[in-house]
Design a protein around this motif. Structure first.
Motif, short mmCIF file in Angstrom:
data_model
loop_
_atom_site.label_atom_id
_atom_site.label_comp_id
_atom_site.label_asym_id
_atom_site.label_seq_id
_atom_site.Cartn_x
_atom_site.Cartn_y
_atom_site.Cartn_z
N VAL A 40 0.78 -0.86 0.34
CA VAL A 40 -0.37 0.33 -0.10
C VAL A 40 0.63 1.50 0.00
CG1 VAL A 40 -1.47 1.31 1.75
CG2 VAL A 40 -1.84 -1.02 1.00
N LEU A 102 -5.40 -4.64 -4.39
CA LEU A 102 -5.16 -3.41 -3.44
C LEU A 102 -5.15 -2.17 -4.48
CD1 LEU A 102 -1.68 -4.05 -1.36
CD2 LEU A 102 -4.26 -3.84 -0.62
N SER A 107 -8.90 -3.19 0.45
CA SER A 107 -8.19 -2.64 1.68
C SER A 107 -7.09 -3.18 2.39
CB SER A 107 -9.16 -1.73 2.53
OG SER A 107 -9.54 -3.07 3.22
N SER A 108 -6.47 -2.51 2.90
CA SER A 108 -5.83 -3.76 3.97
C SER A 108 -5.97 -4.64 4.09
CB SER A 108 -4.69 -2.87 4.37
OG SER A 108 -4.15 -4.02 5.09
N HIS A 110 -9.52 -5.81 3.65
CA HIS A 110 -10.06 -6.54 3.08
C HIS A 110 -8.97 -7.53 2.52
CE1 HIS A 110 -13.57 -8.10 0.78
NE2 HIS A 110 -12.58 -8.81 0.15
N SER A 111 -8.06 -7.72 1.85
CA SER A 111 -6.94 -8.60 1.84
C SER A 111 -6.35 -8.99 2.41
CB SER A 111 -5.40 -7.57 0.79
OG SER A 111 -6.25 -6.20 -0.08
N ARG A 156 -14.52 -6.32 7.92
CA ARG A 156 -13.77 -5.15 8.00
C ARG A 156 -14.06 -4.49 7.10
NH1 ARG A 156 -10.40 -3.83 11.74
NH2 ARG A 156 -9.89 -2.55 10.81
N GLY A 157 -14.11 -5.60 5.63
CA GLY A 157 -14.28 -5.24 3.81
C GLY A 157 -15.52 -4.90 3.77
N SER A 158 -15.47 -4.82 2.21
CA SER A 158 -16.56 -4.51 1.53
C SER A 158 -17.96 -5.15 1.94
CB SER A 158 -16.66 -4.34 0.20
OG SER A 158 -16.51 -5.68 -0.47
N SER A 271 -0.95 -2.39 9.77
CA SER A 271 -2.08 -1.09 9.01
C SER A 271 -2.42 -0.35 9.95
CB SER A 271 -2.94 -2.36 8.73
OG SER A 271 -2.75 -3.15 7.85
N GLU A 277 -5.31 2.58 10.23
CA GLU A 277 -6.73 1.71 10.05
C GLU A 277 -6.96 1.70 11.79
OE1 GLU A 277 -6.47 -1.50 7.85
OE2 GLU A 277 -6.19 -0.36 6.32
#
Length: 340
Positions: A40, A102, A107-108, A110-111, A156-158, A271, A277
């Motif tokens: 990132v 990314l 996001s970090s 989600h990844s 934590r992600g989408s 992160s 974050e």
């Protein structure tokens, strides 16, 4: 197929506790846990393809210098197919696909789905390719850990699948294949030689492509971008594999790979420190759940086919006592003696 395979009973893993193999794997996981945040940082000024391919090109210079310094002998012809998989998986596949994910908005956090699922997929490759036979309890604990990590990172992600998710899935599969083949090669040579030769063999592609990307993408070498690229080139693409492949070879692919269940939690921690974050109570709860699953997997039995995976220590001893030009001769003679 060897003629005596059917007559050889599977042998249980040598160390049932946290032996040297698991500690080496843990060191590799610690190094790799910085990869996503560092990527990132690199994306703040660099093209994603430049990061994905360029890190291997830069690491190949280090690898070539190390191989020349020890006058390492060339890989055997029968090992080239395995090296091709390592190159496709960990030199090109995971770095390029994860960086593109990314860049496409993942996001970090989600990844971290990728590294959360890697142990489960790596264990499957270990069964299919390396003759390992995990117990039902092992599969249950590993699956539970994967579910915990996946659920946590999706929250934590989408929460839904996008193009970035498909790229992450491609990174997952290719990386697991590269891990497995690298661990199989690490039975015959030290892990650092496996990744060194993989990078050097890929250099005829990575070096010229990197040169072209440097000339055409207009990179901005800010302090953060430079730091991120330097880390993924020196540590994620090279030094981390020294311990990781050795750990997989010594402890078994399926069993040692479960240590990587801790990587998403570590990645989220870095992160928070490096990228700002937020780390909340959910992260702490997920960390406890993951660590419990890892502890269970390390206490369950994983059988390995006797001819499919040998303890790495004897081959290392023979190698250290042999001349550099005869690196692999002791291993070959040892296998012939086992079959007689």
């Amino acid at each position: 197929m060897k003629t005596k395979d059917s007559a050889t009973a599977p042998a249980p893993i040598a160390d049932t506790g946290p032996g040297p193999g698991l500690w080496l794997a843990a060191v590799g996981v610690l190094v790799f846990s910085f990869t996503i945040p560092s990527t990132v940082l690199g994306l703040e000024g660099l093209d994603p393809y430049l990061i994905g391919v360029g890190r291997a090109a830069a690491a190949s210079v280090l690898a070539a210098a190390v191989l020349l310094a020890v006058r390492a002998s060339l890989p055997r012809r029968d090992q080239l197919a395995g090296f091709a998989v390592v190159v496709a998986g960990v030199v090109f596949g995971f770095p390029v696909f994860s960086t593109l994910a990314l860049d496409h908005g993942a996001s970090s956090a989600h990844s971290a789905v990728v590294v959360g699922l890697l142990p489960a997929v790596t264990a499957v490759f270990g069964v299919l390719r390396a003759g390992e036979r995990p117990s039902a309890a092992f599969w249950f604990a590993g699956a539970a850990g994967a579910v915990c990590v996946t659920g946590f990172t999706l929250i934590r992600g989408s929460g839904h699948f996008t193009a970035a998710d498909l790229l992450l899935f491609a990174a997952l599969v290719t990386c697991a294949a590269g891990y497995t083949e690298g661990a199989r090669l690490a039975r015959d040579m030290p892990g650092w030689r496996v990744i060194s030769w993989a990078l050097v063999l890929a250099a005829p592609i990575t070096v010229p492509v990197t040169g072209w990307l440097l000339a055409t993408t207009g990179p901005h070498w800010t302090g953060r971008a430079t730091l991120g690229f330097a880390y993924v080139a020196a540590f994620s693409a090279y030094i981390g594999f020294f311990a990781w492949y050795e750990g997989l070879a010594r402890a078994g692919i399926a069993r040692a790979s479960q240590v990587q269940l801790t990587q998403p939690v570590l990645t989220l921690l870095w992160s928070g420190i490096l990228l700002g974050e937020e780390i909340d109570a959910t992260t702490a709860l997920a960390a406890v759940a993951v660590l419990v699953c890892v502890a269970v997997t390390q206490r369950t039995r994983v059988d390995r086919a006797a001819d499919g995976l040998r303890d790495a220590t004897p081959s290392r001893t023979m190698e250290e006592g042999a001349s550099t030009s005869d690196d692999f001769r002791g291993v070959v003679h040892g296998r012939q003696a086992d079959r007689s």
